[in-house]
Design a protein around this motif. Structure first.
Motif, short mmCIF file in Angstrom:
data_model
loop_
_atom_site.label_atom_id
_atom_site.label_comp_id
_atom_site.label_asym_id
_atom_site.label_seq_id
_atom_site.Cartn_x
_atom_site.Cartn_y
_atom_site.Cartn_z
N VAL A 15 0.86 -1.18 0.00
CA VAL A 15 0.00 0.00 0.00
C VAL A 15 0.90 1.23 0.00
O VAL A 15 1.84 1.32 0.79
N ALA A 16 0.61 2.17 -0.90
CA ALA A 16 1.37 3.42 -0.98
C ALA A 16 0.40 4.59 -1.00
O ALA A 16 -0.66 4.53 -1.62
N ALA A 17 0.77 5.67 -0.32
CA ALA A 17 -0.05 6.89 -0.31
C ALA A 17 0.89 8.09 -0.27
O ALA A 17 1.97 8.04 0.33
N LYS A 162 6.70 1.28 -8.13
CA LYS A 162 7.61 2.36 -8.54
C LYS A 162 7.26 2.87 -9.93
O LYS A 162 7.29 4.09 -10.17
N ARG A 163 6.88 1.97 -10.84
CA ARG A 163 6.45 2.40 -12.18
C ARG A 163 5.24 3.32 -12.10
O ARG A 163 5.15 4.32 -12.81
N CYS A 164 4.28 2.94 -11.24
CA CYS A 164 3.07 3.76 -11.08
C CYS A 164 3.42 5.14 -10.55
O CYS A 164 2.93 6.17 -11.06
N ILE A 165 4.26 5.20 -9.53
CA ILE A 165 4.64 6.48 -8.93
C ILE A 165 5.40 7.34 -9.93
O ILE A 165 5.16 8.55 -10.04
N LYS A 178 6.44 13.01 -2.44
CA LYS A 178 6.87 11.88 -1.62
C LYS A 178 5.70 10.93 -1.37
O LYS A 178 4.54 11.34 -1.33
N TYR A 179 6.05 9.66 -1.17
CA TYR A 179 5.06 8.62 -0.87
C TYR A 179 5.55 7.81 0.32
O TYR A 179 6.75 7.63 0.51
N LYS A 180 4.60 7.31 1.08
CA LYS A 180 4.89 6.37 2.15
C LYS A 180 4.39 5.01 1.68
O LYS A 180 3.27 4.91 1.18
#
Length: 194
Positions: A15-17, A162-165, A178-180
């Motif tokens: 999960v990333a936000a 990482k591709r999505c971000i 930034k993402y957590k």
């Protein structure tokens, strides 16, 4: 302008936000944690109106903890998802509905399977292999559809995330910086670096 992603893999949920707290065109904070740990193997990424998100996340966290104290065991992910969906649906029919979108990820220690649920502010819930909320979903869902593998090891899942971000930061005009990122698996919840 919240952006959140999640995906499942072989024995884990990632999960990333984003970490930006903003209102209209004003950025107020750059280190906001929008992923709440609800139990030893359950976490929730939330997005929406700033006051609603924090209030709803704390309400859910405390009620799931109360359930664990009363019953001496934590809620399993499918049960927690149903209860959270019902809480959102009940608030929708009140005078003060919550405007919150959720990604709920968990690892079921009794069946040894990862679970991911997409829940929106209307109380709609879907069990999904990958999900996204916010403006970033317009760019990330096609990437997740192409590169997601439900049997991928953690390193491959992190590469897909990482591709999505990277795609969101390249294409979205007001992309978060930034993402957590947190992972939940048989060992519990931990934060990982990209």
């Amino acid at each position: 302008m919240d952006v959140s992603f999640a995906l499942t893999g072989k024995g884990y949920v990632l999960v990333a936000a984003d970490t930006t707290a903003a209102r209209s065109i004003v950025k107020m904070k750059g280190d906001e944690d929008k992923i709440k740990s609800l139990g030893p193997h359950l976490l929730m990424a939330y997005s929406g109106e700033p006051g609603d998100t924090v209030n709803f996340a704390e309400y859910i966290e405390r009620n799931i903890r109360l359930y664990q104290i009363r019953n001496l065991y934590p809620l399993r992910p499918p049960s927690a998802a149903s209860w959270i969906r019902r809480s959102l649906a009940d608030s929708l029919r009140s005078r003060s509905p919550y405007s919150v979108n959720l990604l709920l990820g968990g690892y079921d220690t009794s069946t040894y399977t990862p679970h991911l649920y997409w829940i929106d502010y209307l109380g709609t819930m879907a069990t999904v292999p990958f999900a996204a909320h916010g403006y970033g979903s317009y760019f990330a869902l096609s990437l997740l559809d192409r590169y997601h593998d439900p049997e991928a090891p953690l390193e491959e899942g992190l590469a897909t995330l990482k591709r999505c971000i990277d795609e969101v930061s390249k294409r979205l005009v007001v992309a978060p910086g930034k993402y957590k990122v947190k992972v939940v698996d048989k060992d519990g919840i931990r934060e990982v670096e990209l």
